[in-house]
Design a protein around this motif. Structure first.
Motif, PDB file in Angstrom:
ATOM      1  N   ARG A 110      24.683  -5.469  14.339  1.00 26.84           N
ATOM      2  CA  ARG A 110      24.361  -6.411  13.255  1.00 26.84           C
ATOM      3  C   ARG A 110      22.988  -7.049  13.478  1.00 26.84           C
ATOM      4  O   ARG A 110      22.178  -7.146  12.554  1.00 26.84           O
ATOM      5  N   ASP A 317      31.366  -4.916   1.939  1.00 22.82           N
ATOM      6  CA  ASP A 317      30.583  -5.009   3.179  1.00 22.82           C
ATOM      7  C   ASP A 317      29.448  -6.019   3.029  1.00 22.82           C
ATOM      8  O   ASP A 317      29.115  -6.737   3.972  1.00 22.82           O
ATOM      9  N   ARG A 320      31.082  -9.470   3.274  1.00 21.89           N
ATOM     10  CA  ARG A 320      31.425  -9.813   4.659  1.00 21.89           C
ATOM     11  C   ARG A 320      30.167 -10.162   5.459  1.00 21.89           C
ATOM     12  O   ARG A 320      30.157 -11.109   6.262  1.00 21.89           O
ATOM     13  N   THR A 321      29.091  -9.424   5.239  1.00 23.61           N
ATOM     14  CA  THR A 321      27.821  -9.713   5.920  1.00 23.61           C
ATOM     15  C   THR A 321      27.270 -11.063   5.474  1.00 23.61           C
ATOM     16  O   THR A 321      26.721 -11.825   6.283  1.00 23.61           O
ATOM     17  N   TRP A 324      28.986 -13.735   7.368  1.00 20.17           N
ATOM     18  CA  TRP A 324      28.445 -13.815   8.732  1.00 20.17           C
ATOM     19  C   TRP A 324      27.127 -14.606   8.738  1.00 20.17           C
ATOM     20  O   TRP A 324      26.906 -15.475   9.591  1.00 20.17           O
ATOM     21  N   ALA A 392      21.682 -10.356   2.831  1.00 19.94           N
ATOM     22  CA  ALA A 392      23.001  -9.728   2.666  1.00 19.94           C
ATOM     23  C   ALA A 392      22.948  -8.488   1.769  1.00 19.94           C
ATOM     24  O   ALA A 392      23.390  -7.407   2.170  1.00 19.94           O
ATOM     25  N   GLY A 395      21.534  -5.277   3.159  1.00 23.66           N
ATOM     26  CA  GLY A 395      22.381  -4.480   4.043  1.00 23.66           C
ATOM     27  C   GLY A 395      22.702  -3.109   3.460  1.00 23.66           C
ATOM     28  O   GLY A 395      22.947  -2.152   4.200  1.00 23.66           O
ATOM     29  N   THR A 401      23.552  -3.276   9.579  1.00 23.65           N
ATOM     30  CA  THR A 401      23.822  -4.717   9.484  1.00 23.65           C
ATOM     31  C   THR A 401      25.307  -5.004   9.256  1.00 23.65           C
ATOM     32  O   THR A 401      25.777  -6.103   9.535  1.00 23.65           O
ATOM     33  N   PHE A 402      26.038  -4.023   8.728  1.00 26.50           N
ATOM     34  CA  PHE A 402      27.467  -4.226   8.463  1.00 26.50           C
ATOM     35  C   PHE A 402      28.285  -4.256   9.760  1.00 26.50           C
ATOM     36  O   PHE A 402      29.440  -4.674   9.744  1.00 26.50           O
TER      37      PHE A 402
END
Length: 643
Positions: A110, A317, A320-321, A324, A392, A395, A401-402
């Motif tokens: 990541r 994805d 989710r990124t 994060w 994001a 990605g 990055t995922f």
């Protein structure tokens, strides 16, 4: 003698002459043509479009409606099933979580992906010619960590689904709002575009098909007001992924025709329907979904098999990124969990509201959002964000990055593994073709000459060119446009024996197959960025003319790339990375994100509705009786794509 008697005698003499002529011809060995018996042509009934149901099942959303509807019914593609026994353990399919995230290398991957994204952001100048100044994540974090939510209302007015009458199942929105303390399992029957078959509860093929049937039947009755007993008057158009699982498609068609009782069905690919829905004759279709991204070049209603590519990442994805990155920036909603359905819904909403791909938007900015959950007050949060909103979605172009490790991230179309119900399939045709080639080769030259590629001299063209396997995946465009492509001729374990023939080979089949497997595993473990995947798909087209068409019409559908600035951003990356030889030849590279100003999520469904109205689709219908009699063979005969 009367005139009538004379005509009768003349007729008898003519008959005798004909008989004598036949006898002479038989003696000479002349064969007369046999007139086929007259077969009455089946009358083509006029199909009423309002009796055609178009079904586009997605990993996260189901779109279903009559072909005459302006917009389809859109519902979450989820079902909650009540436990059959008390004390049963609760099970829930994941939404944003996936395998390969908790490996030791995940976080490092990541971080590396984020460094590449930051470098790309800095290297591209803004429209005013100035380089973008990165926003300070530490400043955002210092501000967000101090934020406390404001109470908007003591009650959010959002309620859990009422389950006091113990319904055996709940579908769509009702399933999403089932209280976790209730005795229900939550199932998403489709994952990454395929049936969600797994080893956990409700993961058998039979259970997944039962979930699909229940969800679709419920939506037909509740939203379209069609009683199930009336489905015998309706036809169905089913949209399937470009890279499909034949066994799964067969079972779903079986369920629609025999279990649900539709009178006829057409199965067609999402990419081709996307071109119908957008009014384009040819396009490189890029479908960015929730869990997968599929690419395919479509020309005049035909999907080029060698250009099909499926990437195992999508909008989920990115969400989710984004979470994060929000956590790194001190996300003020501290209790947010990826394992919670309602939190996943909130994160999805935040991504769609704030994220963008416009590099002119820079610096720290203040935003606000609300949380409304059952049995909790409605809260208002302030949040300060910088580059997270741009990082994001980027990605999709830097998938490392995922943080997904050890998973198959890219796949191409494999050859069919065969079906016992369809004996005259492509395996049969290829095997008989090889036998004919062998016999003709033996007749011409009794002494076969072995070649390093593993086949007999002169056979490479007919057997798919196994010597060129090392060109995969980039060189797969060297195959013919219409027939089996390099990727398809060379893939699939069942093809090893057929392709090798019976001649002398210098490389043993086991070594050849292991080499082939090594090349494919290397390709499949790579997470290609979206721009590179588009270039790869177009490069796999057979001719330069087709490639030019594809560059001038890159069609983006699905909901995964609906970010402000996405069109310009993707166009810039495609032009910068396309082969230099094509930059001179292509007059106009065009990225289309909203054809006819339509929602890109509905384009493929709309194409299915257009398909229902075309006269040319008459011969594509598979009727219930035909399916009962011939089974999956009807798909090979009637499908508009090579089954």
């Amino acid at each position: 003698m009367t005139q009538a008697e004379k005509e009768q005698d003349n007729g008898k003499e003519k008959d005798k002459d004909r008989e004598k002529e036949k006898e002479k011809e038989q003696q000479r060995g002349v064969k007369r043509p046999i007139a086929p018996p007259a077969i009455p042509e089946p009358q083509q009934e006029q199909i009423q479009s309002n009796f055609v149901i178009v079904i586009h099942p997605g990993s996260r959303t189901l779109r279903i409606g009559r072909a005459t509807d302006t917009l389809p019914v859109t519902v979450p593609h989820v079902i909650a099933r009540r436990h059959k026994q008390s004390g049963q353990l609760r099970y829930e399919d994941a939404w944003l979580l996936r395998e390969g995230l908790n490996k030791s290398e995940s976080n490092e991957q990541r971080q590396n992906g984020l460094k590449m994204i930051d470098q790309a952001i800095w290297s591209k100048k803004m429209s005013n010619g100035v380089r973008r100044t990165p926003a300070s994540a530490e400043q955002a974090r210092a501000y967000n960590c101090q934020i406390r939510p404001a109470v908007l209302d003591s009650s959010s007015r959002v309620k859990w689904t009422n389950t006091t009458h113990h319904p055996p199942y709940l579908v769509g929105e009702e399933a999403l709002y089932v209280n976790p303390s209730d005795s229900y399992n939550i199932h998403w029957p489709i994952v990454t575009g395929q049936l969600n078959v797994h080893s956990g509860p409700g993961g058998s093929l039979t259970a997944v098909l039962a979930d699909l049937e229940t969800i679709w039947s419920n939506v037909l009755q509740k939203h379209l007001d069609i009683p199930l007993k009336d489905l015998k008057y309706y036809r169905c158009i089913l949209l399937v992924p470009d890279i499909y699982n034949r066994q799964h498609i067969k079972e779903v068609v079986n369920m629609l025709l025999l279990n649900m009782g539709f009178s006829a069905i057409i199965v067609h690919q999402e990419s081709v329907c996307a071109t119908f829905g957008s009014g384009l004759s040819s396009a490189c279709v890029v479908d960015v979904g929730d869990q997968k991204t599929s690419l395919c070049c479509v020309e005049d209603g035909v999907s080029h098999r060698n250009s099909r590519l499926c990437l195992a990442y999508g909008g989920s994805d990115v969400t989710r990124t984004y979470f994060w990155l929000l956590q790194r920036a001190g996300f003020p909603y501290r209790n947010c969990q990826l394992s919670s359905r309602l939190d996943c819904q909130l994160l999805q909403h935040l991504k769609e509201t704030f994220c963008h791909l416009d590099q002119d938007i820079s610096g720290l900015q203040d935003h606000e959002f609300q949380t409304r959950f059952p049995e909790a007050p409605a809260l208002l949060y302030q949040i300060r964000l910088g580059d997270e909103k741009l990082q994001a979605p980027m990605g999709l172009f830097y998938p490392t990055t995922f943080g997904v490790v050890g998973q198959k991230m890219s796949s191409i179309q494999y050859r069919s593994q065969g079906d016992s119900e369809d004996p005259h399939n492509e395996h049969y045709l290829l095997a008989t073709q090889n036998k004919q080639d062998q016999s003709s080769k033996t007749a011409v030259d009794r002494k076969p000459i072995s070649r390093p590629g593993g086949g007999l001299d002169g056979e490479m063209s007919s057997q798919g060119g196994i010597g060129e396997l090392s060109d995969l995946p980039r060189g797969c465009g060297s195959g013919s446009a219409g027939g089996g492509t390099q990727a398809e001729m060379d893939l699939g374990s069942a093809q090893g024996e057929c392709l090798m023939g019976t001649g002398e080979v210098e490389e043993p089949p086991s070594a050849h197959l292991s080499r082939k497997a090594a090349i494919m595993s290397q390709f499949e473990s790579k997470a290609l960025g979206l721009d590179k995947a588009i270039l790869h798909s177009i490069d796999c087209c057979a001719s330069d003319e087709t490639k030019r068409k594809m560059y001038s019409s890159i069609l983006i559908v699905g909901g995964g790339l609906m970010f402000h600035g996405a069109q310009e951003f993707l166009l810039h990356r495609i032009i910068n990375k396309m082969p230099p030889s094509f930059r001179r030849l292509v007059d106009n590279v065009e990225v289309i994100t909203r054809p006819k100003d339509m929602d890109p999520r509905l384009i493929s469904w709309k194409g299915g509705a257009v398909l229902a109205c075309l006269d040319t689709t008459q011969e594509m219908w598979i009727h219930q009786r035909e399916w009962q009699r011939f089974g999956v063979r009807m798909l090979r005969e009637r499908a508009a794509f090579v089954w």
